[in-house]
Design a protein around this motif. Structure first.
Motif, PDB file in Angstrom:
ATOM      1  N   PRO B 283       0.827  -1.218   0.000  1.00  0.00           N
ATOM      2  CA  PRO B 283       0.000   0.000   0.000  1.00  0.00           C
ATOM      3  C   PRO B 283       0.853   1.257   0.000  1.00  0.00           C
ATOM      4  N   PHE B 374      12.334  24.617   6.617  1.00  0.00           N
ATOM      5  CA  PHE B 374      12.390  23.158   6.778  1.00  0.00           C
ATOM      6  C   PHE B 374      11.034  22.550   7.102  1.00  0.00           C
ATOM      7  N   GLY B 375      10.178  23.319   7.762  1.00  0.00           N
ATOM      8  CA  GLY B 375       8.936  22.741   8.254  1.00  0.00           C
ATOM      9  C   GLY B 375       7.784  22.810   7.271  1.00  0.00           C
ATOM     10  N   PRO B 464       9.117  17.990   5.620  1.00  0.00           N
ATOM     11  CA  PRO B 464       8.217  17.571   6.695  1.00  0.00           C
ATOM     12  C   PRO B 464       7.364  16.364   6.297  1.00  0.00           C
ATOM     13  N   PRO B 465       6.935  15.601   7.277  1.00  0.00           N
ATOM     14  CA  PRO B 465       6.177  14.398   6.958  1.00  0.00           C
ATOM     15  C   PRO B 465       4.801  14.715   6.368  1.00  0.00           C
ATOM     16  N   MET B 466       4.355  13.848   5.465  1.00  0.00           N
ATOM     17  CA  MET B 466       2.976  13.944   4.980  1.00  0.00           C
ATOM     18  C   MET B 466       2.082  13.287   6.019  1.00  0.00           C
ATOM     19  N   SER B 467       0.858  13.719   6.099  1.00  0.00           N
ATOM     20  CA  SER B 467      -0.047  13.052   7.032  1.00  0.00           C
ATOM     21  C   SER B 467      -1.026  12.189   6.246  1.00  0.00           C
ATOM     22  N   GLY B 468      -1.468  11.111   6.891  1.00  0.00           N
ATOM     23  CA  GLY B 468      -2.477  10.257   6.306  1.00  0.00           C
ATOM     24  C   GLY B 468      -1.968   9.305   5.253  1.00  0.00           C
ATOM     25  N   THR B 469      -0.667   8.995   5.277  1.00  0.00           N
ATOM     26  CA  THR B 469      -0.144   8.034   4.316  1.00  0.00           C
ATOM     27  C   THR B 469       0.030   6.675   4.993  1.00  0.00           C
ATOM     28  N   PRO B 470      -0.044   5.602   4.225  1.00  0.00           N
ATOM     29  CA  PRO B 470       0.085   4.276   4.839  1.00  0.00           C
ATOM     30  C   PRO B 470       1.498   3.936   5.287  1.00  0.00           C
ATOM     31  N   SER B 471       2.488   4.660   4.838  1.00  0.00           N
ATOM     32  CA  SER B 471       3.835   4.428   5.361  1.00  0.00           C
ATOM     33  C   SER B 471       4.507   5.793   5.469  1.00  0.00           C
ATOM     34  N   PRO B 472       5.491   5.912   6.368  1.00  0.00           N
ATOM     35  CA  PRO B 472       6.100   7.223   6.582  1.00  0.00           C
ATOM     36  C   PRO B 472       6.722   7.778   5.304  1.00  0.00           C
ATOM     37  N   VAL B 473       6.364   8.995   4.960  1.00  0.00           N
ATOM     38  CA  VAL B 473       6.940   9.638   3.787  1.00  0.00           C
ATOM     39  C   VAL B 473       6.914  11.136   4.011  1.00  0.00           C
ATOM     40  N   ARG B 485      13.895   4.854   2.920  1.00  0.00           N
ATOM     41  CA  ARG B 485      13.005   4.758   4.075  1.00  0.00           C
ATOM     42  C   ARG B 485      12.290   3.412   4.107  1.00  0.00           C
TER      43      ARG B 485
END
Lengths: 449, 531
Positions: B283, B374-375, B464-473, B485
């Motif tokens: 996924p 960065f954020g 910065p991290p995306m939110s709501g993804t099935p794996s950290p990205v 990753r």
């Protein structure tokens, strides 16, 4: 002409073969010498009446290679040998212990110096070839990687067991078996500026209140400072609220039970969210900035570990080490344990373990290791003698520490968990959503193998 | 053929050399060099095959044979000059590519590092102690000829004692340790260590067939009735647990029982297309993949565009003969290119630090804006493109300077006569002609940036991290850093087989993109021929 060339080629090929064999004499030579050398020990018991058969092997080699360094001259060519991989702070200590072992038992102990992090990677390559060390120095969180690859031998501290700190030994247990002999522990604690903070808060709610007050009074920019997106420094807050990373069962941490979205973890995330919303915590702070702010006197409290002591002392800022604030319960930081491990590919594991128990697990050696790099010792006799107030503070804060999970599943945790903390710092996600999502990502990664 | 004459005159003993053939000197030199190469190669081969790195050994072996052929066969003469390059190409480029492809079809990685024979040997060495078995204290005895051992065993509670020899066992009186056993003399603890007996004692089995003792390989002075935990059944290719009787059969490089329990460690094995299936069904590669892919392409295109524009403008400016200190400034402009990215990126990250950074403080002080370099997803992307511009423009400046100087001057003269403006000259003459020469380099720059892991990782690691993804990205993750990753944050540690599969997939994507780009540059070339 063609024939001549062919003859030339064949001659040269043979020459090159001879040349190729040249680097190898190190190997054939001992073999050739072996029968002679072996004769000595086998004959020795026959003349058992001779009171000092041990001097023979020690004396003989010293006479021959006079140009060899002293340390090597002590041990005979076919004597049993141990190879140790250690980092630059520990290897001088081990070298002197090894020399003592050599002098007493004629066992060659060679210590190879490597960067701490390189030991693990190099060991994974060299271990299986049989060229690797018998003993390595390392951190307990390597266990998952090294044990799942079959590289470590089980250890048994026997009746010496009680001489080591329980929590430290616990770190070296993997799947119910012991794989290391600990020498030091490390964990974070609360560092505060005693000129600003007169009464150390005992709860995280207290930290919020103190931060609000200090910032309102204009004493500091930030009462409490935390780097963004680093779960290692966030974990004690999480445990204070009753959160956890992995549940525990009989054989240790249980990868099936992910606690990042447990009630306590989300409560801690909510506390973080409120701190950020109220402006007490700023985003985009990294480890260096966090320390710089504290050392400038712009921040009054932070969480950090004993590795920051040199720079804190050098900065001249007044600081003191305190127990981590609790909330629903006492905060439990991650405990990192360093220790000695024995290779599963060691020719003589019994010798390696005997060396560790007889010569390294002594108060003298453990004290020397402590002196070389002051971190709370895992050897109780040395730990009790610590008189440095800061180190005592760290030891105290880590008294109930939890060994950082060493199971391979932990590799799926760091990135997702750190992202969740960052999302709260960035205010792009609500605390419960961020941590629930992280837990789902971790479960997906663990399930997908 | 001066050399031929020389060699004839030089040595009376020199063999007659034909006019067309090589001289003796060249033969000696050639064979000497070959002998050195072969010597080194054979030494390397010996090391590699001994350490089980047969794939690399094979590659080096083939290269060495080819080198020998090239230097010994006269008809392969032209190949000699490029043979060192070809050899390095094979060993450093083609071999790693092939090895990555091979790895993509294996389960190589944490948990599957060893070979099957190694794992079988490790598992067969494991021992267990039956429940309730006593852990005895022992004293070892050595025979007069030093070849045999005997043990005096005593239970810690003093309830039982044995004298165990290699092949026989007799009961003894607890507490009455014999001074010697049939001429075997006792070894003190120190003697055991001193004589190297530890290794030999562990390998010996004491007692008879019914009661066999072995000494502990963990604690000196302890022995017990250890039993072998696992036995490998070669004809069934299965591992038997002697304690429980369970049979473990190999499933994709792991000995697995019927109820799904497995034995660690596993071993390396070819698993076919499993890694690719995992990739396609993961996924993690559905939802964020498109976003990551778009940003990867966007980053590569922006990087090429910005660096090329800046480099070209500077090159044109410094091409003017009226520019003072032309040479000095040109050299200075190359400095960013000479400093490794590993230094300049962290320096830029420091300059842009939100608390102390000079850039941040300047923008705040002068413009009154605070930019979250960065954020914030968009600003982080902008920051990366800016830093990459700093790293990349000198290269473009360099190639544009060279290409500009090679442009024919008569076209410009003709344009001047026609009364073209400088802008018209740039768009209609300089740029089209320039693109022909530097076009392939732009494609190469695109491919490089497509896989520019270093800058992404050093800048902020994809955050910065995306939110709501099935794996950290992260928002700034490009395909390679995302691969990193996924491959190294799987639930089992480093999964190199899987990582290799993703790399192969990226490789294929890049081949397609590059092919289209070369088509495009070819088009440019064809068009310019019509100019």
């Amino acid at each position: 002409m063609k024939n001549r060339a062919l003859i030339l080629i064949s001659v040269l090929m043979v020459l090159s073969l001879v040349l190729a064999a040249c680097p190898a004499p190190a190997q054939p030579a001992p073999e050739a010498a072996a029968p002679a050398a072996e004769a000595a020990p086998t004959e020795a018991p026959a003349v058992e009446a001779d009171p000092e058969p041990t001097e023979a092997p020690a004396a003989e080699p010293t006479a021959v290679p006079t140009e060899e360094p002293m340390a090597e001259s002590e041990c005979a060519a076919d004597a049993p040998s141990l190879t140790i991989w250690a980092d630059e702070t520990r290897s001088p200590v081990l070298r002197s212990v090894g020399d003592a072992f050599t002098a007493e038992f004629g066992v060659c102990v060679s210590v190879a110096e490597k960067g701490f992090g390189d030991i693990r990677d190099d060991f994974k390559v060299a271990g299986p070839t049989g060229e690797g060390p018998d003993i390595i120095i390392g951190a307990h969180d390597w266990l998952g990687e090294l044990v799942s690859n079959g590289l470590l031998a089980e250890m048994d501290l026997g009746d010496r067991d009680a001489e080591f700190l329980d929590a430290a030994k616990q770190g070296f247990f993997y799947d119910g078996a012991l794989y290391g002999m600990p020498y030091a522990t490390e964990n974070v604690a609360l560092i505060y500026n005693p000129e600003i903070v007169t009464e150390v808060p005992t709860t995280w709610t207290g930290v919020t209140e103190l931060a609000a007050q200090l910032e309102a009074d204009g004493v500091v920019e930030q009462g409490y400072i935390l780097q963004q997106g680093d779960p290692y420094h966030f974990f004690p807050i999480q445990t204070a609220f009753g959160g956890y990373v992995f549940g525990v069962n009989d054989s240790g941490y249980n990868a099936e039970d992910v606690g990042i979205d447990s009630e306590g973890s989300i409560a801690a995330a909510t506390w973080l969210d409120e701190m950020v919303k109220a402006g007490h915590l700023k985003s985009d702070i990294d480890w260096g900035t966090m320390h710089a702010q504290f050392q400038n006197g712009d921040a009054a409290m932070l969480i950090t570990g004993p590795w920051a002591l040199p720079q804190l002392r050098e900065s001249g800022i007044p600081f003191a080490v305190a127990k981590l604030p609790g909330e629903m319960q006492d905060a439990q930081p991650f405990l990192g344990v360093q220790g000695f491990m024995v290779s599963a590919f060691s020719d003589d594991p019994l010798l390696a373990q005997t060396f560790l128990l007889d010569f390294v697990a002594t108060e003298e050696t453990m004290q020397a290791i402590f002196d070389a790099d002051p971190r709370p010792s895992a050897y109780i006799a040395v730990r009790e003698k610590i008189d440095d107030a800061d180190l005592l503070g760290f030891a105290d804060a880590g008294a109930n520490g939890l060994p950082m999970p060493a199971i391979p599943a932990m590799s799926a945790v760091w990135s997702a968990w750190g992202d969740a903390v960052t999302l709260i710092f960035q205010q792009t996600e609500a605390p419960d959503a961020a941590f629930t999502q992280a837990a789902e990502q971790i479960r997906t990664a663990i399930a997908d193998q | 053929m001066g050399a031929v004459v020389n060699s004839r005159a030089g040595g009376a003993g020199a063999p007659p050399v034909s006019q067309t053939g090589p001289t003796l000197l060249s033969w000696v030199f050639r064979l000497g060099a070959l002998a050195i190469i072969d010597g080194v190669a054979i030494w390397l081969l010996y090391q590699m095959f001994r350490d089980g790195i047969w794939q690399l050994g094979l590659a080096i072996g083939i290269v060495t044979v080819l080198l020998n052929l090239i230097f010994l066969r006269e008809e392969l003469y032209p190949l000699r000059w490029i043979s060192p390059g070809l050899a390095l190409l094979v060993v450093l480029v083609i071999y790693p590519v092939l090895f990555s492809i091979y790895t993509a079809f294996t389960n190589y990685g944490d948990g599957h590092l060893l070979t099957q024979p190694q794992v079988v040997r490790l598992l067969e060495n494991r021992r267990f102690l039956a429940e309730g078995a006593t852990l005895f204290n022992y004293t070892a005895y050595l025979s007069p000829d030093g070849a045999e051992y005997a043990l005096y065993l005593e239970a810690p509670d003093g309830s039982e004692a044995y004298i165990a020899r290699q092949g026989s066992l007799e009961e003894a009186t607890p507490g009455a340790q014999p001074a010697e056993i049939d001429g075997f003399t006792p070894l003190a603890r120190a003697d055991i260590l001193r004589g190297g007996h530890t290794q030999k004692l562990v390998a010996v089995t004491f007692g008879d067939e019914e009661t066999a003792f072995q000494v502990s390989d963990r604690q000196l002075g302890k022995a017990a009735e250890y039993q072998q935990r696992y036995t490998y059944l070669a004809d069934e290719d299965a591992m038997r647990d002697n304690q429980t009787g369970t049979l473990y059969r190999p499933v994709q490089g792991t000995f697995t029982a019927e109820d799904g329990t497995t034995l660690t460690p596993g071993y390396q094995v070819v698993v076919g297309t499993r890694n690719f299936e995992r990739l396609l069904t993961n996924p993690a590669f559905r939802q964020p993949f498109i976003l990551v892919f778009l940003w990867t392409v966007g980053f590569a295109v922006l990087s090429v565009l910005t660096t090329f524009t800046a480099g070209l403008l500077l090159a044109i400016a410094f091409d003017a003969p009226s520019m003072p200190l032309q040479k000095l400034l040109r050299s200075l402009l190359l400095i960013p290119y000479a400093i490794p990215a590993f230094i300049s990126v962290p320096v830029w990250v420091g300059l842009m630090n939100p608390e102390f950074g000079v850039v941040t403080e300047f923008l705040e002080g002068v413009l009154g804006v605070s930019i979250p370099w960065f954020g914030h997803p968009t600003w982080a992307k902008a920051g990366i493109v800016l830093v990459n511009l700093w790293l990349g423009f000198p290269y473009m400046f360099l190639i544009c300077t060279g290409a500009l100087q090679a442009l024919p001057t008569d076209i410009y003269e003709a344009a001047d006569i026609d009364g073209a403006s400088p802008v018209q000259k740039f768009w209609n003459i300089t740029l089209p002609l320039l693109l022909i020469t530097v076009g392939p380099l732009l494609v190469a720059s695109f491919a490089f940036n497509f896989n520019n892991f270093v800058i992404i990782d050093l800048y902020n690691g994809g955050a910065p991290p995306m939110s709501g993804t099935p794996s950290p990205v992260g928002h700034t993750d490009i395909l390679v850093s995302y691969t990193f990753r996924v491959a190294f944050s799987s639930g089992r540690g480093a999964d190199l087989g899987y990582a290799a599969a993703i790399t192969v997939a990226i490789f294929l994507i890049l081949i397609v993109i590059t092919w289209f780009q070369f088509r495009f540059t070819n088009m440019l070339e064809e068009r310019s021929e019509n100019v």
